[in-house]
Design a protein around this motif. Structure first.
Motif, mmCIF file in Angstrom:
data_model
loop_
_atom_site.group_PDB
_atom_site.id
_atom_site.type_symbol
_atom_site.label_atom_id
_atom_site.label_comp_id
_atom_site.label_asym_id
_atom_site.label_seq_id
_atom_site.Cartn_x
_atom_site.Cartn_y
_atom_site.Cartn_z
ATOM 1 N N SER A 80 30.324 25.055 37.767
ATOM 2 C CA SER A 80 30.929 24.413 36.529
ATOM 3 C C SER A 80 32.533 24.978 36.706
ATOM 4 O O SER A 80 32.763 25.869 37.151
ATOM 5 C CB SER A 80 30.468 24.988 35.475
ATOM 6 N N ALA A 81 33.296 23.751 36.256
ATOM 7 C CA ALA A 81 34.614 24.159 36.388
ATOM 8 C C ALA A 81 35.171 25.323 35.586
ATOM 9 O O ALA A 81 36.086 26.227 36.080
ATOM 10 C CB ALA A 81 35.516 22.886 35.986
ATOM 11 N N PRO A 82 34.969 25.479 34.258
ATOM 12 C CA PRO A 82 35.353 26.518 33.495
ATOM 13 C C PRO A 82 35.020 27.855 34.143
ATOM 14 O O PRO A 82 35.912 28.925 34.168
ATOM 15 C CB PRO A 82 35.013 26.527 32.292
ATOM 16 N N ASP A 83 33.662 28.223 34.570
ATOM 17 C CA ASP A 83 33.459 29.335 35.008
ATOM 18 C C ASP A 83 33.922 29.675 36.612
ATOM 19 O O ASP A 83 34.584 30.748 36.686
ATOM 20 C CB ASP A 83 31.716 29.335 35.085
ATOM 21 N N ILE A 84 33.513 28.680 37.451
ATOM 22 C CA ILE A 84 34.227 29.101 38.557
ATOM 23 C C ILE A 84 35.546 29.084 39.094
ATOM 24 O O ILE A 84 36.090 29.880 39.750
ATOM 25 C CB ILE A 84 33.479 28.154 39.839
ATOM 26 N N LEU A 131 31.074 34.583 36.643
ATOM 27 C CA LEU A 131 30.311 34.607 37.924
ATOM 28 C C LEU A 131 28.660 34.586 37.476
ATOM 29 O O LEU A 131 27.859 33.555 37.651
ATOM 30 C CB LEU A 131 30.398 35.167 39.011
ATOM 31 N N VAL A 132 28.307 35.529 36.642
ATOM 32 C CA VAL A 132 26.707 35.471 36.179
ATOM 33 C C VAL A 132 26.746 34.533 35.068
ATOM 34 O O VAL A 132 25.567 33.809 35.291
ATOM 35 C CB VAL A 132 26.856 36.849 35.351
ATOM 36 N N HIS A 133 27.681 34.037 34.301
ATOM 37 C CA HIS A 133 27.106 33.066 33.364
ATOM 38 C C HIS A 133 27.080 31.637 34.119
ATOM 39 O O HIS A 133 26.116 30.690 33.881
ATOM 40 C CB HIS A 133 28.382 32.628 32.511
ATOM 41 N N GLY A 325 50.888 29.263 35.786
ATOM 42 C CA GLY A 325 50.859 28.234 36.976
ATOM 43 C C GLY A 325 49.636 28.543 38.038
ATOM 44 O O GLY A 325 49.337 27.766 38.468
ATOM 45 N N SER A 326 49.643 29.720 37.879
ATOM 46 C CA SER A 326 48.465 30.502 38.742
ATOM 47 C C SER A 326 47.070 29.921 38.212
ATOM 48 O O SER A 326 46.278 29.422 39.189
ATOM 49 C CB SER A 326 48.455 31.940 38.890
ATOM 50 N N ALA A 327 46.795 29.636 37.104
ATOM 51 C CA ALA A 327 45.468 29.251 36.443
ATOM 52 C C ALA A 327 45.598 27.813 36.830
ATOM 53 O O ALA A 327 44.406 27.425 37.271
ATOM 54 C CB ALA A 327 45.573 29.534 35.039
ATOM 55 N N CYS A 328 46.486 27.004 36.723
ATOM 56 C CA CYS A 328 46.510 25.671 36.950
ATOM 57 C C CYS A 328 46.213 25.341 38.468
ATOM 58 O O CYS A 328 45.727 24.306 38.822
ATOM 59 C CB CYS A 328 47.848 24.830 36.588
ATOM 60 N N THR A 329 46.906 25.901 39.432
ATOM 61 C CA THR A 329 46.610 26.037 40.807
ATOM 62 C C THR A 329 45.398 26.043 41.047
ATOM 63 O O THR A 329 44.631 25.628 41.838
ATOM 64 C CB THR A 329 47.611 26.941 41.365
ATOM 65 N N ARG A 330 44.475 27.268 40.367
ATOM 66 C CA ARG A 330 43.139 27.550 40.833
ATOM 67 C C ARG A 330 42.200 26.282 40.258
ATOM 68 O O ARG A 330 41.296 25.938 40.925
ATOM 69 C CB ARG A 330 42.730 28.602 40.032
ATOM 70 N N LEU A 331 42.671 25.608 39.202
ATOM 71 C CA LEU A 331 41.957 24.385 38.586
ATOM 72 C C LEU A 331 42.204 23.354 39.517
ATOM 73 O O LEU A 331 41.082 22.395 39.611
ATOM 74 C CB LEU A 331 42.303 24.115 37.112
ATOM 75 N N GLY A 332 43.353 23.301 39.984
ATOM 76 C CA GLY A 332 43.545 22.077 40.877
ATOM 77 C C GLY A 332 42.790 22.172 42.326
ATOM 78 O O GLY A 332 42.164 21.210 42.648
ATOM 79 N N VAL A 333 42.647 23.427 42.747
ATOM 80 C CA VAL A 333 42.041 23.516 44.009
ATOM 81 C C VAL A 333 40.534 23.269 43.784
ATOM 82 O O VAL A 333 40.039 22.736 44.561
ATOM 83 C CB VAL A 333 42.376 25.092 44.647
ATOM 84 N N PHE A 334 39.981 23.881 42.591
ATOM 85 C CA PHE A 334 38.555 23.271 42.289
ATOM 86 C C PHE A 334 38.143 21.941 42.228
ATOM 87 O O PHE A 334 37.332 21.403 42.944
ATOM 88 C CB PHE A 334 37.995 24.308 41.288
#
Length: 362
Positions: A80-84, A131-133, A325-334
């Motif tokens: 799932s996007a929010p978790d991972i 991760l556990v969720h 910006g770091s959070a947006c990049t991780r969301l974009g990569v996912f």
């Protein structure tokens, strides 16, 4: 095999016995095929395409690939996007913050050390929780600790987080309470030693999958994640530390932003067609937002050097932008990985290119 006249026909070593009328294709049908189909119209002069270096014409036209019933070739990630995506972001923030906390201790900058160590501990706990969720039950995480499998990035990551989180918590507890100094020193050293691995191992985890946008980016992805983690940790330091102690987080944030943006440009250029999800669609919008925030946050961080209320505000706003910006990049990569798994072109296209290159080399 018998025809209507009762003659038997078959293929023997000497050739075709008792040929059946109509067995061979009519000459006019072959002529139509050579001309590129019914109506005698083909592509180019004479119909069809000439092979390089030969006078032969391709009998089968190029077609666009389509999977059965429009289904993807690969199963898209079930994460799932929010978790991972949060797990990816928080791991980078935790690992890099531990390094900044150790550097702050060495420089005697107590306020920055508290902010960084507390941020690292909180990010580690939240990362584990995400991760556990996503796994659904805590026992599924604990089951990964029953063995050590060096070929599994997920298994090694579980062991890494299990060792890192207690060290980060010990360092933060000692920094906040001012007690148990030996335990705090040991926790700080341990967390700083494991910090680079915590910040980068999730890149190996993604690259080890069959998802085209992740797997094909295995060269640049660790550098992108390390730069993104340093950018987030620097932003956290700019937000929480006093102006006099912002030197280390400012340098970490600006250098991390430059590393992330530069490596992403190299990644997109090298991947070519497979890198489209990093530039297009929802994932492309996340990536553009991350790049814009990284550049703007770096500019404000550089302007915050010195004293004054305006510079303190610039540093805080710049730090918040670097974190976002770091959070947006991780969301974009996912999201880019999910998009590339859903579209069969990104799986089949590179395979065809590799086959064509091998054929040209022979």
């Amino acid at each position: 095999m018998s025809d209507q006249s009762g003659n038997e026909s078959g293929v023997t070593r000497e050739g075709l016995e008792h040929p059946r009328p109509g067995r061979e294709a009519p000459a006019d049908d072959l002529t139509v095929r050579r001309r590129g189909g019914a109506g005698g119209r083909g592509r180019g002069r004479g119909g069809g395409r000439r092979r390089r270096g030969r006078g032969e014409r391709a009998m089968v036209p190029d077609v666009e690939f389509g999977s059965y019933y429009g289904k993807p070739v690969l199963n898209k990630p079930v994460w799932s996007a929010p978790d991972i995506a949060g797990y990816l972001f928080l791991g980078g923030l935790a690992g890099a913050s531990s390094l900044i906390g150790a550097a702050a201790d060495a420089r005697g900058e107590d306020r920055l050390a508290r902010v960084s160590k507390t941020g690292a501990a909180a990010a580690a706990v939240l990362s584990l929780s995400a991760l556990v969720h996503d796994l659904g039950r805590p026992m599924r995480f604990l089951n990964m600790l029953r063995v050590v499998k060096v070929t599994s990035p997920m298994n090694l990551g579980a062991w890494l987080l299990s060792a890192y989180a207690p060290a980060a918590l010990a360092a933060a507890g000692a920094a906040l309470t001012g007690r148990f100094r030996p335990v705090g020193v040991a926790g700080t050293v341990g967390a700083a030693a494991l910090g680079p691995a915590v910040a980068s191992y999730t890149a190996v985890l993604l690259s080890d999958t069959a998802v085209p946008a992740w797997h094909d980016a295995h060269r640049e992805m660790p550098f992108v994640f390390v730069g993104s983690g340093a950018m987030a940790a620097g932003g956290l330091g700019l937000l929480g530390a006093p102006v006099a102690q912002q030197g280390v987080p400012r340098r970490a944030g600006v250098l991390g932003a430059a590393t992330e943006v530069g490596c992403l440009k190299l990644l997109e250029h090298r991947l070519g067609f497979v890198g489209e999800p990093y530039r297009q669609g929802r994932s492309g919008r996340w990536m553009k937002a991350g790049e814009g925030l990284a550049l703007a946050g770096s500019a404000l961080a550089l302007l915050s050097r010195g004293e004054g209320c305006g510079r303190r505000t610039a540093g805080a706003v710049g730090g918040a932008m670097l974190l976002a910006g770091s959070a947006c990049t991780r969301l974009g990569v996912f999201a880019a990985g999910v998009a590339s798994a859903e579209d069969p072109r990104y799986t089949v296209g590179p395979q065809r290119e590799r086959l064509q290159r091998r054929g040209a080399e022979r």
